[in-house]
Design an enzyme around this catalytic site. Sequence first.
Site, PDB file in Angstrom:
ATOM      1  N   ASP A  66      -3.147  10.786   9.743  1.00  0.00           N
ATOM      2  CA  ASP A  66      -4.076  10.344   8.711  1.00  0.00           C
ATOM      3  C   ASP A  66      -5.319   9.724   9.339  1.00  0.00           C
ATOM      4  OD1 ASP A  66      -2.710   8.160   9.708  1.00  0.00           O
ATOM      5  OD2 ASP A  66      -1.758   7.613   7.827  1.00  0.00           O
ATOM      6  N   ASP A 134       5.370  -0.706   1.065  1.00  0.00           N
ATOM      7  CA  ASP A 134       5.653  -0.152  -0.264  1.00  0.00           C
ATOM      8  C   ASP A 134       6.311   1.227  -0.175  1.00  0.00           C
ATOM      9  OD1 ASP A 134       3.574   1.326   0.726  1.00  0.00           O
ATOM     10  OD2 ASP A 134       2.180   0.909  -0.909  1.00  0.00           O
ATOM     11  N   HIS A 136       5.271   3.684   1.766  1.00  0.00           N
ATOM     12  CA  HIS A 136       4.359   4.806   2.015  1.00  0.00           C
ATOM     13  C   HIS A 136       4.617   5.447   3.379  1.00  0.00           C
ATOM     14  CE1 HIS A 136       1.199   1.792   3.594  1.00  0.00           C
ATOM     15  NE2 HIS A 136       1.302   2.658   4.578  1.00  0.00           N
ATOM     16  N   GLU A 141       0.663   7.093  -0.672  1.00  0.00           N
ATOM     17  CA  GLU A 141       1.046   5.900  -1.424  1.00  0.00           C
ATOM     18  C   GLU A 141       2.054   6.268  -2.515  1.00  0.00           C
ATOM     19  OE1 GLU A 141       0.363   3.120  -0.335  1.00  0.00           O
ATOM     20  OE2 GLU A 141      -1.750   2.691   0.010  1.00  0.00           O
TER      21      GLU A 141
END
Length: 258
Positions: A66, A134, A136, A141
Site C-alpha cells: 500500500d 481495527d 485492517h 479498512e
Amino acid sequence: MEVVIAEDEDAVARLAADAVAAALRRPAPVIGLATGSSPLPTYRELIARCRADALSFRAARAVTLDEYVGLPPGHPQSYRAVIRRELVDHVDLDPDHLFTPDVRADDIAAACADYDRLLTDLGVDVQLLGIGADGHLAFNEPGSSLGSRTRVKTLTDRTRHDNARFFASVDEVPRHVVTQGLATIRGAGHLVMVATGATKAGPVAAAVEGPVTASCPASVLQLHPHVSVLVDEAAATELRLADYYRETFRHKPGWQGL
Ligand code: GLP
C-alpha cells in the site's frame, strides 16, 4: 491456517524470515513486503542473514502492499521510502526490482489496475502482513469487500490516529491511500501475518477465530490455503485454541517448514 505462538518478537521475526528465505530459494522469487512496526524485527533479521551470506535477494523482485496518496515527493513516511530505509537499502535487492503503487499518476484508477495486473503477472510467492487495531489488512479498512482489488481507500480516523506517531501531527497523515485489495492479497502463494504486543490480541483473535467478514478485513486470511499467523505471547492471549496451536507446533515435523 497455521497459528504459531512464539515466545517474543525476535522469535516471531526469525520464523517470518524463515518463510521469506524459503521463497528466496525459488527461481525468480517475488517477495511481498509490508510496512508498519510489526515487520521491522523481521527486516532486521533478513538484513543480518543477508550480511552473513545466509540468503540473497539478488534474483528477487519485491512488491509492497500500500501507499499514501498526496505526500510530497521524497517524503520520508511514504511507504516506498520506508521500505527502502528499513530493508531494501541494506540487502542485495536491485532497487529497480522494487515495485510500489504509483500514487502520482494522473489517472490513479488506471495506475491501481496496472499495479494489480503487475502483481498477478509476477506471481507473489510470499506476502508479509501486519494487522491494524481495527482488523485492517494493508489499508483495507473495515467494510472492504473480500473481493476487492488494488484501489484508492479512505483511512478511518482510528488508523490516522494510530499512524500519527510517524508524522508531526495527525493532520499530516493523508486521508487517502492506494492499497492492494483483499482478493489481490489472496493471490499470493503464502501469506505470513506477524502480530506482536497486547494491542494486537483482540484483532488477531477476531481475524483467526471470528467470522469471515468485511467488518474484520484480516479474517479474509481464513479463505487462503497457505497462511502462517506468527504471534508473540502477548498477541495470543485472546486465542481460544492457543493450547492446540502450541501442541501442533511442538509436534510439527522438521521437514514441513511453514
Ligand atoms: C498500517 C499499514 C498496515 C499495518 C498496520 C499496523 O496501517 N498499512 O499494513 O499492518 O499499519 O501497523 P503496526 O504494525 O505498526 O501496528
